[in-house]
Design a protein around this motif. Structure first.
Motif, mmCIF file in Angstrom:
data_model
loop_
_atom_site.group_PDB
_atom_site.id
_atom_site.type_symbol
_atom_site.label_atom_id
_atom_site.label_comp_id
_atom_site.label_asym_id
_atom_site.label_seq_id
_atom_site.Cartn_x
_atom_site.Cartn_y
_atom_site.Cartn_z
ATOM 1 N N LYS A 6 0.834 -1.205 0.000
ATOM 2 C CA LYS A 6 0.000 0.000 0.000
ATOM 3 C C LYS A 6 0.869 1.256 0.000
ATOM 4 C CE LYS A 6 -3.723 2.537 0.892
ATOM 5 N NZ LYS A 6 -4.005 3.459 -0.160
ATOM 6 N N LYS A 7 1.931 1.232 0.789
ATOM 7 C CA LYS A 7 2.841 2.383 0.840
ATOM 8 C C LYS A 7 3.457 2.641 -0.534
ATOM 9 C CE LYS A 7 6.885 4.081 3.321
ATOM 10 N NZ LYS A 7 7.877 3.795 4.369
ATOM 11 N N LYS A 8 3.870 1.562 -1.207
ATOM 12 C CA LYS A 8 4.457 1.689 -2.539
ATOM 13 C C LYS A 8 3.425 2.233 -3.532
ATOM 14 C CE LYS A 8 6.781 -0.958 -6.128
ATOM 15 N NZ LYS A 8 7.162 -2.284 -6.594
ATOM 16 N N GLU A 14 1.284 9.293 -6.088
ATOM 17 C CA GLU A 14 1.775 10.657 -5.919
ATOM 18 C C GLU A 14 2.661 11.072 -7.089
ATOM 19 O OE1 GLU A 14 4.557 13.094 -2.788
ATOM 20 O OE2 GLU A 14 3.230 11.540 -1.999
ATOM 21 N N VAL A 15 3.534 10.181 -7.519
ATOM 22 C CA VAL A 15 4.445 10.483 -8.625
ATOM 23 C C VAL A 15 3.682 10.670 -9.934
ATOM 24 C CG1 VAL A 15 6.285 9.524 -10.071
ATOM 25 C CG2 VAL A 15 6.457 9.369 -7.588
ATOM 26 N N LEU A 16 2.723 9.789 -10.191
ATOM 27 C CA LEU A 16 1.988 9.842 -11.462
ATOM 28 C C LEU A 16 0.870 10.872 -11.469
ATOM 29 C CD1 LEU A 16 1.815 6.033 -12.264
ATOM 30 C CD2 LEU A 16 3.225 7.749 -13.386
ATOM 31 N N GLY A 17 0.416 11.291 -10.314
ATOM 32 C CA GLY A 17 -0.635 12.307 -10.236
ATOM 33 C C GLY A 17 -1.898 11.887 -10.967
ATOM 34 N N VAL A 26 -6.745 -3.690 -4.438
ATOM 35 C CA VAL A 26 -5.882 -3.901 -3.281
ATOM 36 C C VAL A 26 -4.439 -4.081 -3.734
ATOM 37 C CG1 VAL A 26 -5.376 -5.434 -1.331
ATOM 38 C CG2 VAL A 26 -7.753 -4.869 -1.906
ATOM 39 N N LEU A 27 -4.233 -4.889 -4.777
ATOM 40 C CA LEU A 27 -2.907 -5.121 -5.335
ATOM 41 C C LEU A 27 -2.916 -4.696 -6.797
ATOM 42 C CD1 LEU A 27 -2.211 -8.657 -3.840
ATOM 43 C CD2 LEU A 27 -1.392 -6.468 -2.983
ATOM 44 N N ALA A 28 -2.213 -3.628 -7.075
ATOM 45 C CA ALA A 28 -2.183 -3.092 -8.433
ATOM 46 C C ALA A 28 -0.745 -2.807 -8.858
ATOM 47 C CB ALA A 28 -3.006 -1.810 -8.517
ATOM 48 N N THR A 29 -0.526 -2.798 -10.166
ATOM 49 C CA THR A 29 0.781 -2.435 -10.709
ATOM 50 C C THR A 29 0.956 -0.924 -10.628
ATOM 51 O OG1 THR A 29 -0.016 -2.080 -12.961
ATOM 52 C CG2 THR A 29 0.617 -4.337 -12.366
ATOM 53 N N ALA A 30 2.109 -0.446 -11.036
ATOM 54 C CA ALA A 30 2.374 0.997 -11.038
ATOM 55 C C ALA A 30 1.404 1.740 -11.950
ATOM 56 C CB ALA A 30 3.808 1.258 -11.468
ATOM 57 N N TYR A 31 0.776 1.025 -12.873
ATOM 58 C CA TYR A 31 -0.174 1.643 -13.799
ATOM 59 C C TYR A 31 -1.616 1.350 -13.414
ATOM 60 C CZ TYR A 31 4.106 2.175 -16.358
ATOM 61 O OH TYR A 31 5.400 2.499 -16.707
#
Length: 68
Positions: A6-8, A14-17, A26-31
């Motif tokens: 969750k922290k990741k 935040e980075v991708l806005g 609950v579990l997702a990739t960076a996208y």
């Protein structure tokens, strides 16, 4: 394990806005796509090994039993 994940995810959001498409997974990739089963099983095996727990058996899981 889930708290770290969750922290990741929060950092990635935040980075991708506004480019991050939040589907409330609950579990997702960076996208923000669903994480594959292989990733979940790898993390589960690591959690088991790191905590000296008995091995996980997919054949004994409730999910697998539904399909027998």
């Amino acid at each position: 394990m889930l708290a770290d994940w969750k922290k990741k995810q929060d950092q990635e959001k935040e980075v991708l806005g506004e480019e991050y498409m939040d589907y409330n997974l609950v579990l997702a990739t960076a996208y923000s796509l669903p994480v594959g089963e292989d990733v979940i099983l790898r993390e589960l095996k690591k959690l088991i090994a790191d905590n000296n727990l008995p091995p996980y058996s997919y054949a004994q899981s409730a999910t697998h039993q539904r399909y027998l």
